[in-house]
Design a protein around this motif. Structure first.
Motif, mmCIF file in Angstrom:
data_model
loop_
_atom_site.group_PDB
_atom_site.id
_atom_site.type_symbol
_atom_site.label_atom_id
_atom_site.label_comp_id
_atom_site.label_asym_id
_atom_site.label_seq_id
_atom_site.Cartn_x
_atom_site.Cartn_y
_atom_site.Cartn_z
ATOM 1 N N PHE A 196 -10.944 0.306 1.033
ATOM 2 C CA PHE A 196 -9.655 -0.126 -0.085
ATOM 3 C C PHE A 196 -8.275 0.841 0.212
ATOM 4 O O PHE A 196 -8.395 1.940 0.941
ATOM 5 N N LEU A 197 -7.227 0.303 0.048
ATOM 6 C CA LEU A 197 -6.036 1.253 0.248
ATOM 7 C C LEU A 197 -5.384 1.177 -1.273
ATOM 8 O O LEU A 197 -5.531 0.381 -2.076
ATOM 9 N N PHE A 198 -4.792 2.488 -1.352
ATOM 10 C CA PHE A 198 -4.184 2.964 -2.690
ATOM 11 C C PHE A 198 -2.823 2.074 -2.744
ATOM 12 O O PHE A 198 -2.212 1.951 -1.794
ATOM 13 N N PRO A 199 -2.728 1.249 -3.699
ATOM 14 C CA PRO A 199 -1.374 0.387 -3.793
ATOM 15 C C PRO A 199 -0.107 1.705 -3.960
ATOM 16 O O PRO A 199 -0.358 2.754 -4.726
ATOM 17 N N GLN A 200 1.173 1.167 -3.844
ATOM 18 C CA GLN A 200 2.199 1.988 -4.057
ATOM 19 C C GLN A 200 2.479 1.988 -5.526
ATOM 20 O O GLN A 200 2.129 0.960 -6.486
ATOM 21 N N ARG A 201 3.153 2.968 -6.045
ATOM 22 C CA ARG A 201 3.342 3.356 -7.351
ATOM 23 C C ARG A 201 4.342 2.024 -7.923
ATOM 24 O O ARG A 201 4.965 1.448 -7.536
ATOM 25 N N SER A 238 0.832 -1.257 -0.049
ATOM 26 C CA SER A 238 -0.125 -0.065 0.014
ATOM 27 C C SER A 238 0.874 1.374 0.063
ATOM 28 O O SER A 238 1.969 1.411 0.447
ATOM 29 N N ALA A 239 0.333 2.314 -0.552
ATOM 30 C CA ALA A 239 0.790 3.548 -0.856
ATOM 31 C C ALA A 239 0.905 4.187 0.781
ATOM 32 O O ALA A 239 0.317 3.860 1.571
ATOM 33 N N ASP A 240 1.880 5.148 0.873
ATOM 34 C CA ASP A 240 2.001 6.018 2.391
ATOM 35 C C ASP A 240 0.692 6.666 2.477
ATOM 36 O O ASP A 240 0.526 7.491 1.926
ATOM 37 N N ARG A 280 -10.407 -4.202 -8.757
ATOM 38 C CA ARG A 280 -9.313 -4.575 -9.914
ATOM 39 C C ARG A 280 -7.988 -3.969 -9.637
ATOM 40 O O ARG A 280 -7.021 -4.169 -10.401
ATOM 41 N N MET A 281 -7.798 -3.015 -8.724
ATOM 42 C CA MET A 281 -6.869 -2.168 -8.810
ATOM 43 C C MET A 281 -6.139 -1.493 -7.279
ATOM 44 O O MET A 281 -5.293 -1.103 -7.435
ATOM 45 N N MET A 282 -7.305 -1.921 -6.587
ATOM 46 C CA MET A 282 -6.769 -1.448 -5.178
ATOM 47 C C MET A 282 -6.644 -2.612 -3.965
ATOM 48 O O MET A 282 -6.884 -3.820 -4.622
ATOM 49 N N ILE A 283 -6.238 -2.378 -2.696
ATOM 50 C CA ILE A 283 -6.060 -3.470 -1.924
ATOM 51 C C ILE A 283 -7.337 -3.234 -1.051
ATOM 52 O O ILE A 283 -7.463 -2.385 -0.169
ATOM 53 N N GLU A 284 -8.410 -4.369 -1.032
ATOM 54 C CA GLU A 284 -9.382 -4.296 -0.158
ATOM 55 C C GLU A 284 -9.197 -4.818 1.226
ATOM 56 O O GLU A 284 -8.156 -5.390 1.590
ATOM 57 N N MET A 285 -9.829 -4.210 1.944
ATOM 58 C CA MET A 285 -9.724 -4.407 3.431
ATOM 59 C C MET A 285 -11.056 -4.177 4.380
ATOM 60 O O MET A 285 -12.202 -4.033 3.544
ATOM 61 N N GLN A 286 -11.319 -4.858 5.445
ATOM 62 C CA GLN A 286 -12.472 -4.818 6.080
ATOM 63 C C GLN A 286 -12.826 -3.285 6.346
ATOM 64 O O GLN A 286 -11.931 -2.624 6.795
ATOM 65 N N ARG A 307 -10.109 9.399 -8.549
ATOM 66 C CA ARG A 307 -9.416 9.184 -9.583
ATOM 67 C C ARG A 307 -8.122 9.982 -9.701
ATOM 68 O O ARG A 307 -6.993 9.883 -10.137
ATOM 69 N N GLY A 308 -8.328 11.339 -9.354
ATOM 70 C CA GLY A 308 -7.268 12.527 -9.270
ATOM 71 C C GLY A 308 -6.260 12.199 -8.336
ATOM 72 O O GLY A 308 -4.973 12.125 -8.446
ATOM 73 N N VAL A 309 -6.767 11.541 -7.112
ATOM 74 C CA VAL A 309 -5.760 10.995 -6.144
ATOM 75 C C VAL A 309 -4.986 9.857 -6.795
ATOM 76 O O VAL A 309 -3.490 9.609 -6.276
ATOM 77 N N TRP A 310 -5.580 8.714 -7.106
ATOM 78 C CA TRP A 310 -4.875 7.889 -7.877
ATOM 79 C C TRP A 310 -3.790 8.184 -8.709
ATOM 80 O O TRP A 310 -2.841 7.609 -8.439
ATOM 81 N N ARG A 311 -4.045 8.981 -9.797
ATOM 82 C CA ARG A 311 -3.265 9.660 -10.645
ATOM 83 C C ARG A 311 -1.801 10.183 -10.070
ATOM 84 O O ARG A 311 -0.665 10.039 -10.431
ATOM 85 N N GLU A 312 -2.088 10.945 -8.782
ATOM 86 C CA GLU A 312 -0.882 11.472 -8.316
ATOM 87 C C GLU A 312 -0.121 10.478 -7.315
ATOM 88 O O GLU A 312 1.015 10.590 -7.245
ATOM 89 N N VAL A 313 -0.940 9.501 -6.715
ATOM 90 C CA VAL A 313 -0.339 8.495 -5.779
ATOM 91 C C VAL A 313 0.231 7.359 -6.817
ATOM 92 O O VAL A 313 1.311 6.862 -6.324
ATOM 93 N N VAL A 314 -0.447 6.671 -7.612
ATOM 94 C CA VAL A 314 -0.077 5.548 -8.341
ATOM 95 C C VAL A 314 0.388 5.727 -9.575
ATOM 96 O O VAL A 314 1.435 5.097 -10.165
ATOM 97 N N GLY A 315 -0.369 6.585 -10.503
ATOM 98 C CA GLY A 315 0.167 6.786 -11.784
ATOM 99 C C GLY A 315 -1.130 6.917 -12.680
ATOM 100 O O GLY A 315 -2.375 6.975 -12.229
ATOM 101 N N PRO A 316 -0.927 6.787 -13.953
ATOM 102 C CA PRO A 316 -2.106 6.652 -15.008
ATOM 103 C C PRO A 316 -3.171 5.792 -14.424
ATOM 104 O O PRO A 316 -2.943 4.880 -14.239
#
Length: 144
Positions: free
Chosen positions: A139-144, A3-5, A75-81, A39-48
């Motif tokens: 969900f958690l954002f994944p690391q780039r 996961s991303a910081d 499909r693209m993030m880390i699911e959690m409870q 989506r905007g946060v995703w682009r800055e944290v993870v990429g396209p």
């Protein structure tokens, strides 16, 4: 997948504060809806973004049984409870009991979250019991 910081996720999400609400948009300072904020946060944290978001109607969450937002996030993030979600997590809300999840927010602290809301734009507000009860997925954002 790591996961991303969360501190970075929160800082980027807060940089969207004050962005006006605009349905289906995702441009910091110009306009976004709740999904556009994520989506905007995703682009800055993870990429396209990994896939295009198809156009959606304002009432898309009122029809159909599929958890479209959750399926996309899986499909693209880390699911959690949802009960384990903390600062930096993306949370999906059910706006009505037994309805599909159709609203998105990002937790910014133990008692605050950020989201884009009609007429308010991107705002940070208390994570009240009313909002907590509505969480359906986290969900958690994944690391780039």
């Amino acid at each position: 997948m790591t996961s991303a910081d969360p501190t970075r996720v929160i800082a980027i999400a807060r940089s969207w504060l004050g962005t006006p609400y605009h349905d289906q948009a995702s441009l910091r300072g110009i306009g976004c809806d709740c999904l556009g904020l994520a989506r905007g946060v995703w682009r800055e944290v993870v990429g396209p973004e990994p896939f295009p978001i198809p156009p959606y109607s304002r009432d898309w969450g009122e029809t159909g049984p599929r958890e479209v937002l959750a399926e996309g996030a899986r499909r693209m993030m880390i699911e959690m409870q949802p009960t384990a979600a903390g600062p930096g997590a993306l949370v999906l809300f059910r706006m009505k009991p037994r309805a599909i999840a159709k609203h998105v927010g990002i937790l910014t602290g133990p008692d605050t979250f950020l989201h884009a809301y009609e007429r308010l734009g991107v705002t940070e507000e208390p994570f009240t019991p009313s909002w907590r009860r509505r969480i359906a997925f986290a969900f958690l954002f994944p690391q780039r």
